[in-house]
Motif scaffolding. Structure first.
Motif, PDB file in Angstrom:
ATOM      1  N   HIS A   1      50.302  29.505  39.095  1.00 23.47           N
ATOM      2  CA  HIS A   1      49.705  28.688  40.171  1.00 23.47           C
ATOM      3  C   HIS A   1      50.391  27.328  40.281  1.00 23.47           C
TER       4      HIS A   1
ATOM      5  N   GLU B   1      47.798  23.359  42.398  1.00 20.07           N
ATOM      6  CA  GLU B   1      47.801  24.766  42.821  1.00 20.07           C
ATOM      7  C   GLU B   1      49.111  25.119  43.511  1.00 20.07           C
TER       8      GLU B   1
ATOM      9  N   TRP C   1      35.963  27.693  44.657  1.00 20.98           N
ATOM     10  CA  TRP C   1      37.344  27.868  45.117  1.00 20.98           C
ATOM     11  C   TRP C   1      37.309  27.777  46.633  1.00 20.98           C
TER      12      TRP C   1
ATOM     13  N   ILE D   1      35.198  34.624  50.532  1.00 24.94           N
ATOM     14  CA  ILE D   1      36.316  35.347  49.914  1.00 24.94           C
ATOM     15  C   ILE D   1      35.961  36.801  49.632  1.00 24.94           C
TER      16      ILE D   1
ATOM     17  N   TYR E   1      30.671  32.353  40.802  1.00 28.47           N
ATOM     18  CA  TYR E   1      31.654  32.033  41.832  1.00 28.47           C
ATOM     19  C   TYR E   1      30.938  31.798  43.149  1.00 28.47           C
TER      20      TYR E   1
ATOM     21  N   GLU F   1      39.606  28.558  49.256  1.00 27.20           N
ATOM     22  CA  GLU F   1      40.471  29.240  50.226  1.00 27.20           C
ATOM     23  C   GLU F   1      39.796  29.327  51.589  1.00 27.20           C
TER      24      GLU F   1
ATOM     25  N   ASP G   1      32.075  30.801  45.760  1.00 25.43           N
ATOM     26  CA  ASP G   1      32.839  31.110  46.976  1.00 25.43           C
ATOM     27  C   ASP G   1      32.501  32.528  47.459  1.00 25.43           C
TER      28      ASP G   1
ATOM     29  N   TRP H   1      35.984  33.712  32.975  1.00 22.86           N
ATOM     30  CA  TRP H   1      35.727  33.931  34.410  1.00 22.86           C
ATOM     31  C   TRP H   1      35.798  35.397  34.798  1.00 22.86           C
TER      32      TRP H   1
ATOM     33  N   ARG I   1      43.346  24.225  47.713  1.00 25.17           N
ATOM     34  CA  ARG I   1      43.410  25.152  48.854  1.00 25.17           C
ATOM     35  C   ARG I   1      42.969  24.384  50.097  1.00 25.17           C
TER      36      ARG I   1
ATOM     37  N   TRP J   1      41.465  29.060  31.242  1.00 26.88           N
ATOM     38  CA  TRP J   1      40.839  30.312  31.701  1.00 26.88           C
ATOM     39  C   TRP J   1      41.077  31.411  30.670  1.00 26.88           C
TER      40      TRP J   1
ATOM     41  N   ASP K   1      45.567  30.875  33.972  1.00 31.23           N
ATOM     42  CA  ASP K   1      45.190  32.151  34.595  1.00 31.23           C
ATOM     43  C   ASP K   1      46.317  32.716  35.459  1.00 31.23           C
ATOM     44  N   GLU K   2      46.210  33.986  35.715  1.00 35.22           N
ATOM     45  CA  GLU K   2      47.014  34.685  36.721  1.00 35.22           C
ATOM     46  C   GLU K   2      48.485  34.271  36.715  1.00 35.22           C
TER      47      GLU K   2
END
Ligand code: TNX
Length: 524
Positions: A259, A189, A464, A429, A414, A466, A416, A389, A160, A372, A322-323
């Motif tokens: 990602h 990413e 992370w 975030i 986390y 961002e 962040d 996570w 990021r 993850w 993940d995701e």
């Protein structure tokens, strides 16, 4: 009894026997993470004494370690030495690979361990004692110190926002200072591919640069500035060697199947629709992911992983997992054909197929897959290690199934997230995780049976990036929460005490300062 056992025993006697044990009014040792056991003795070691640094036969200490110690002590060779610092190895199993014993006598300091990593941690403790000393003296004492967990990690997202090699090394130093042993390097990413892969040059030529970046939290406002950066393989090797010298293993992360927009922008043929795709300019989760139907996707990923394994000698390879939205797979002929051929009942099972296939490849290469907790969906790959996570649930489930787990629940680990009231803090975030929240964390959930506890390898803090564009802000978000986490993963539970930690942090802020780290000063 062999001579090599008698000698250290005799030495120990001469160092400690003439001293009377004392109980100072308050714990004067500010070492973070707090050691397992400390006994104090009368007297002190005078740091202005010229010292000789010695190593026993067979002890290897690299120049960098000795240099940092020499710089802090009076080790002028021409002066008449009155003190000794000696490093020795023991065969005593109680120290395992990372434990050590540090004895400070009036004229002699001895660090003893079973393995080099232990000697290194003993030296980290000594460095803290020296740098935090008052009147140039260290109280005589004996420390016995053995870590609680084998996975003591910190993660860094360099996608990021990109962080140059020099800063990555400074980050590794920070881990080493706190006896952390694992650096999880998040290298790919949607917003950027950051590792040179020789066989696929477009990954960095195209995939490392995004056209612009969203501004603040506005998804439709962009800064108009192309943003990029990546590490050459030479640079990666340099960082791996740097980490190794500090007994830190790097776990590289190559994200799949989600990602992965940056990779698809470079090689659109590995997506379901064939593109075109752009490196992402906003944060979030994207529907375009690697195609799980085409064999060519797996060949590509295996070729990438082969180069990654050449660069990173550690046991674990992180494959993300993940995701991963399933929308493209639902409409992709190749993915549907794969499901049919493999008898997979839904897209969750297709994701599981994806991860298992990659796991087989890694196992063939003697590497261990870690991902993850979404890798549990549709069935966990047989030997996978799970990084939990989304809370601890995934970790608990995996440990119940006999899998190893690293804990990093997002409400605690986390970094962040805000560390104080958002209105008083720089943009983050979301969420809020205070220093105290981190300190009170215990990575072994109560839901586990005693015989499953060993599956919890440890914990790690995740950064992370961002909303973390610069090294200064990264340090601010990491510190002092990283210090609290270092006790969570190193220090015996009985020795953990929030008030003692807060008190010890007072000096530790100065220590961080003198090493040029930025941090948030805890005020309450
Ligand atoms: C979730 S943690 C993500 C990251 C984000 C992070 C922000 C994880 C496996 N995925 O992609 O950067 O939240 O906190």
């Amino acid at each position: 009894m062999k001579l090599r056992f008698i000698l250290p025993a005799l030495l120990l006697l001469t160092i400690t026997s003439c001293k009377r044990e004392i109980r100072p009014p308050e714990d004067p040792v500010e070492i973070i993470p707090r050691p397992t056991k400390i006994t104090y003795y009368e007297g002190s070691f005078d740091l202005s004494n010229p010292v000789e640094l010695k190593t026993d036969q067979g002890v290897y200490l690299s120049e960098i370690h000795l240099k940092s110690l020499k710089a802090k002590m009076n080790s002028d060779n021409s002066a008449k030495r009155t003190g000794t610092v000696i490093f020795r190895l023991t065969e005593d199993e109680t120290y395992s690979n990372e434990g050590y014993q540090l004895i400070v006598g009036k004229n002699r300091i001895q660090i003893m361990a079973k393995a080099e990593a232990g000697l290194f941690y003993g030296m980290q403790s000594l460095l803290q004692l020296i740098e935090k000393s008052e009147n140039n003296k260290i109280q005589c004492m004996e420390i016995t110190d053995i870590p609680k967990f084998e996975w003591r990690g910190m993660h860094l997202d360099v996608c990021r926002h990109f962080f140059p090699v020099e800063f990555v090394k400074k980050y590794i130093d920070l881990l080493a200072m706190h006896k952390m042993n694992t650096f999880h390097w998040h290298l790919t990413e949607d917003q950027g591919w950051r590792i040179e892969i020789k066989q696929y040059p477009k990954l960095t030529e195209i995939g490392s640069v995004r056209e612009a970046t969203m501004v603040g939290k506005n998804w439709d406002e962009f800064d108009g500035q192309p943003y990029g950066g990546y590490y050459t393989q030479e640079e990666i090797k340099e960082v791996v060697a740097y980490a190794q010298e500090r007994y830190i293993t790097i776990v590289p992360e190559i994200e799949m199947p989600g990602h992965s927009l940056a990779a698809l922008a470079a090689y659109p043929e590995y997506g379901c629709t064939g593109g075109p795709y752009d490196v992402a300019k906003t944060w979030g989760v994207f529907e375009d992911v690697y195609c799980a139907g085409k064999d060519s996707t797996f060949i590509f990923l295996q070729n990438v992983l082969s180069e990654v394994m050449e660069l990173f000698p550690g046991e674990y390879i992180h494959i993300g997992g993940d995701e991963c939205p399933k929308t493209r797979w639902e409409e992709c002929e190749d993915c549907q054909a794969r499901m049919e051929a493999e008898g997979l009942k839904d897209e969750a099972e297709l994701q599981s197929y994806f991860i298992r296939r990659i796991e087989q490849f890694l196992l063939k290469n003697n590497r261990q897959l870690i991902g993850w907790d979404e890798i549990l969906e549709g069935g966990l790959a047989p030997e996978a290690t799970v990084m939990s996570w989304r809370g601890e649930a995934g970790g608990i489930e995996a440990a119940h199934m006999g899998h190893d787990v690293v804990m990093c629940p997002n409400d605690i680990c986390y970094f962040d997230h805000y560390q104080g009231p958002p209105e008083e803090e720089p943009l983050a975030i979301g969420g809020m995780t205070t220093l105290e929240d981190v300190y009170h964390y215990h990575p072994v959930p109560e839901e586990l049976e005693a015989e499953q506890e060993h599956h919890i390898l440890g914990a790690q803090g995740n950064l992370w990036t961002e909303y973390i564009p610069t090294p200064e802000k990264l340090e601010y978000m990491a510190l002092p929460r990283l210090c609290a986490l270092s006790e969570v993963v190193w220090t015996n539970r009985e020795k953990m005490n929030w008030n003692s930690f807060k008190q010890r942090m007072e000096k530790h802020y100065g220590y961080l300062n003198s090493h040029n780290y930025n941090y948030r000063k805890e005020t309450n």
